[in-house]
Scaffold this motif. Structure first.
Motif, PDB file in Angstrom:
ATOM      1  N   PRO A   1      -2.553   4.277   4.129  1.00 49.75           N
ATOM      2  CA  PRO A   1      -2.213   2.905   3.726  1.00 49.75           C
ATOM      3  C   PRO A   1      -2.952   1.853   4.572  1.00 49.75           C
ATOM      4  O   PRO A   1      -3.331   0.797   4.055  1.00 49.75           O
ATOM      5  CB  PRO A   1      -0.694   2.831   3.961  1.00 49.75           C
TER       6      PRO A   1
ATOM      7  N   MET B   1      -6.473   1.664   3.287  1.00 50.56           N
ATOM      8  CA  MET B   1      -6.403   1.048   1.956  1.00 50.56           C
ATOM      9  C   MET B   1      -6.318  -0.475   2.075  1.00 50.56           C
ATOM     10  O   MET B   1      -6.982  -1.219   1.349  1.00 50.56           O
ATOM     11  CB  MET B   1      -5.177   1.581   1.214  1.00 50.56           C
TER      12      MET B   1
ATOM     13  N   ARG C   1      -8.085   8.421  -3.674  1.00 51.45           N
ATOM     14  CA  ARG C   1      -8.410   7.390  -4.679  1.00 51.45           C
ATOM     15  C   ARG C   1      -7.587   6.111  -4.511  1.00 51.45           C
ATOM     16  O   ARG C   1      -7.948   5.065  -5.032  1.00 51.45           O
ATOM     17  CB  ARG C   1      -8.273   7.954  -6.100  1.00 51.45           C
ATOM     18  N   ASN C   2      -6.481   6.183  -3.797  1.00 52.93           N
ATOM     19  CA  ASN C   2      -5.738   4.944  -3.488  1.00 52.93           C
ATOM     20  C   ASN C   2      -6.607   4.003  -2.658  1.00 52.93           C
ATOM     21  O   ASN C   2      -6.457   2.787  -2.711  1.00 52.93           O
ATOM     22  CB  ASN C   2      -4.476   5.246  -2.687  1.00 52.93           C
TER      23      ASN C   2
ATOM     24  N   LYS D   1      -6.461  12.774  -5.119  1.00 53.97           N
ATOM     25  CA  LYS D   1      -5.572  11.786  -5.758  1.00 53.97           C
ATOM     26  C   LYS D   1      -5.171  10.706  -4.742  1.00 53.97           C
ATOM     27  O   LYS D   1      -5.125   9.525  -5.046  1.00 53.97           O
ATOM     28  CB  LYS D   1      -4.343  12.524  -6.282  1.00 53.97           C
ATOM     29  N   LEU D   2      -4.911  11.149  -3.532  1.00 49.88           N
ATOM     30  CA  LEU D   2      -4.499  10.192  -2.485  1.00 49.88           C
ATOM     31  C   LEU D   2      -5.693   9.389  -1.967  1.00 49.88           C
ATOM     32  O   LEU D   2      -5.577   8.187  -1.719  1.00 49.88           O
ATOM     33  CB  LEU D   2      -3.789  10.922  -1.352  1.00 49.88           C
TER      34      LEU D   2
ATOM     35  N   GLU E   1       2.126   1.956  -3.415  1.00 42.96           N
ATOM     36  CA  GLU E   1       1.081   2.541  -4.268  1.00 42.96           C
ATOM     37  C   GLU E   1       0.830   4.005  -3.915  1.00 42.96           C
ATOM     38  O   GLU E   1       0.608   4.834  -4.793  1.00 42.96           O
ATOM     39  CB  GLU E   1      -0.216   1.726  -4.158  1.00 42.96           C
ATOM     40  N   PHE E   2       0.865   4.327  -2.635  1.00 41.53           N
ATOM     41  CA  PHE E   2       0.665   5.724  -2.234  1.00 41.53           C
ATOM     42  C   PHE E   2       1.750   6.616  -2.843  1.00 41.53           C
ATOM     43  O   PHE E   2       1.470   7.676  -3.378  1.00 41.53           O
ATOM     44  CB  PHE E   2       0.689   5.850  -0.699  1.00 41.53           C
TER      45      PHE E   2
ATOM     46  N   GLU F   1       0.835  -1.203   0.000  1.00 46.08           N
ATOM     47  CA  GLU F   1       0.000   0.000   0.000  1.00 46.08           C
ATOM     48  C   GLU F   1       0.874   1.259   0.000  1.00 46.08           C
ATOM     49  O   GLU F   1       0.578   2.226  -0.696  1.00 46.08           O
ATOM     50  CB  GLU F   1      -0.932   0.003   1.224  1.00 46.08           C
TER      51      GLU F   1
ATOM     52  N   SER G   1       1.396   6.909  -6.649  1.00 44.85           N
ATOM     53  CA  SER G   1       0.254   7.725  -7.070  1.00 44.85           C
ATOM     54  C   SER G   1       0.577   9.213  -7.014  1.00 44.85           C
ATOM     55  O   SER G   1      -0.103  10.036  -7.598  1.00 44.85           O
ATOM     56  CB  SER G   1      -0.959   7.439  -6.176  1.00 44.85           C
TER      57      SER G   1
END
Ligand code: XUL
Length: 581
Positions: A175, A178, A236-237, A233-234, A149-150, A146, A153
């Protein structure tokens, strides 16, 4: 100061990993009572180890029901003490372990205002109020994927730090949520609201769901500090439907610029434990953030914690993030931030050298080296990282070198060494280089007017972490330095640290056994008086005036300009040495 202060008490909670503590202070900031519920001992039926459940995959979590029981237990015990009349408590605030998150079921928030004082919190809230029985704890290590991915992104660790004040960390709440959304989709769907531990406790006490507090929300990797809003944007993770997630997060966090209560105390506590129905609940925050509220820290003051690891907390108006440290919105000073720099290598690294000088673990030879005026280390520089280090971010490593400035240029040439003349050099060098590392990381976080006009460092470029600055950047000196933690009792170490940092307005040493809860008490008191129009003083001025300087801190000698200037010569050398790691 005000009539309101006659016979008033203020409570500060600290819901930390291993215990729930509650402190009572009076209107003179004197500690009146302290009550502690130790989770492993007092609530042993939860079978936690140091307050948590540790799983093999790196997951670390805490039972939420245990916290509910602890809240009832702490009030029950306090209500039995004759010397504290709980009806005199005017306001409460507090501190909680950072990053942990509590997941409320659809019906959960609605149950809070209806609690019956004849039953317990646990009986009425558990398990119905929650979509998850356990809360991720800050020691969790299970979110590597996670975190990647953060950062991706956002374009990388430095970019994420720029937006949120920190790079991605396993423990950070974004995270963590997520991971739950991915691995436990039914839990995520059934979650109507997510609290941080701080807003969870404030919600229980206020008897209504309370949004997140903005300073603590900076520990999530979700909050855009510049925009002072969650970052889509964050978000959306975690969830493509950002509106749903925003609603689960309880809407915008509570703005820290002006103190306002999140509510008054829940009738549940008023009826059950004899508290005042007008008692105000002010926002709760994270433990490190509460720690800076426990001391009269003003902008450009630094708190140096010399524990197993070294941690720096400071108050700054400079938003200069780095992937190697953290910036949070300040919980009580508008337009300011708290910087938090955590080193891995502190006491342990020093102790290894101490033990090479003394088989009996005696500090005397080590300290003699550190304070020696004859042991010449002028052209030596070294790094001692028995553990992988965070600042700079490098694996376990040792480096020793001598250095020389070339006469025709500003360049510094290093010559790496396997060892210095003897171990005493290591003792002196480790303390100096640990402190110098702090100094160069603090500098960009100090206001421009902290630059010492009496020195000229030249403009050769130096590199630390993600920063390329001219040497003149490192002319800045903090205003005051406060030293806490085990090694702050060692005069040799603390004096040397103070000299390298070069605070202009004083060095202080203090003991802080209760700092997190005390920060809660002070915030509760100041917020109550400020909100009620009984003081106009900003938090830091208020605390500076009210602080018990005579009893609560020890003033150390002021750093002489020359002592600080001596280390100017080693900045470039440290930068060059770190390049070799
Ligand atoms: C800070 C952190 C810890 C916890 C301890 O980022 O994770 O200090 O707050 O409770």
């Amino acid at each position: 100061m005000t009539a309101d202060k006659v016979g008033a008490f203020y409570l500060g909670f600290d819901l930390s990993t291993q215990q729930l503590k509650c402190l009572v202070i009076d209107q003179n900031l004197a500690l009146v009572h302290s009550e502690t519920i130790g989770f492993d001992k007092d609530l042993s039926h939860y079978k936690t180890t140091k307050g948590v459940y540790l799983h093999e995959d790196g997951t670390v979590e805490c039972p939420v029901a245990m916290w509910l029981e602890a809240v009832d237990l702490v009030f029950e015990r306090m209500s039995k003490h004759k010397h504290i009349d709980l009806s005199l408590v005017r306001a409460m605030s507090g501190s909680c372990q950072q990053h942990g998150s509590v997941y409320w079921a659809e019906s959960g928030p609605g149950l809070l205002p209806k609690l019956d004082s004849k039953q317990s919190l646990k009986q009425q809230l558990y398990p119905e109020a929650f979509s998850r029985n356990v809360a991720p704890n800050w020691q969790d290590h299970s979110t590597g994927e996670e975190c990647r991915e953060f950062e991706e992104s956002c374009g990388g660790a430095a970019q994420l730090a720029q937006v949120t004040g920190s790079r991605a960390h396993h423990r950070f709440t974004g995270p963590q949520i997520m991971k739950i959304a991915k691995k436990e989709p039914e839990v995520y769907r059934a979650t109507s609201k997510v609290s941080l531990v701080s807003s969870f406790l404030a919600s229980i006490l206020a008897g209504e769901f309370t949004p997140l507090e903005e300073a603590d929300a900076c520990g999530m990797n979700l909050y855009n500090i510049d925009k002072r809003d969650y970052d889509d944007k964050l978000l959306r993770n975690v969830d493509d439907d950002t509106e749903t997630l925003r609603s689960k997060l309880g809407g915008p966090p509570i703005n820290c610029d002006k103190p306002a209560p999140v509510g008054t105390l829940s009738p549940y506590f008023v009826e059950k434990y004899g508290l005042n129905p007008e008692c105000q609940i002010f926002p709760f925050t994270g433990d490190n953030l509460a720690t800076i509220c426990s001391l009269p820290l003003q902008p450009n003051d630094v708190l140096v914690s010399l524990g197993t690891s070294t941690t720096i907390l400071l108050v700054t108006d400079q938003y200069h993030p780095s992937p190697n440290y953290h910036l949070f919105i300040h919980p009580t000073i508008p337009r300011h931030y708290m910087g938090m720099i955590c080193y891995c290598n502190g006491a342990l690294a020093r102790e290894r050298i101490r033990d090479q000088l003394s088989e009996t673990h005696d500090w005397e030879p080590f300290n003699a080296a550190v304070t020696s005026t004859t042991l010449n280390t002028d052209n030596e520089i070294a790094c001692y990282f028995p553990l992988g280090e965070i600042v700079p971010n490098v694996p376990s490593s040792y480096r020793r070198a001598t250095f020389a400035k070339s006469p025709d240029s500003q360049e510094v040439k290093l010559e790496l060494k396997d060892a210095f003349a003897d171990i005493a050099h290591d003792a002196k060098n480790i303390v100096e280089s640990q402190a110098l590392s702090c100094r160069v990381r603090i500098s960009p976080l100090l206001s421009k007017d902290c630059a010492d006009p009496s020195v000229d460092l030249g403009d050769s470029m130096v590199h630390f972490d993600c920063d390329d600055f001219p040497l003149s950047e490192y002319k800045k000196r903090p205003r005051r330095a406060f030293f806490v933690g085990g090694a702050s009792k060692n005069d040799a170490i603390v004096e040397r640290f103070a000299q390298v940092l070069g605070a202009t307005d004083g060095n202080f040493r203090l003991e802080t056994p209760n700092s997190c809860a005390l920060g809660g008490c002070y915030r509760a008191m100041w917020s109550h008086l400020h909100y009620g129009g009984l003081t106009k003083a900003p938090f830091d001025n208020f605390l500076n005036e009210q602080f018990r300087w005579d009893t609560d801190v020890q003033s150390l000698s002021l750093t002489k300009d020359k002592e600080w200037q001596y280390f100017n010569n080693k900045i470039q050398a440290l930068s060059e040495l770190e390049k070799t790691l």
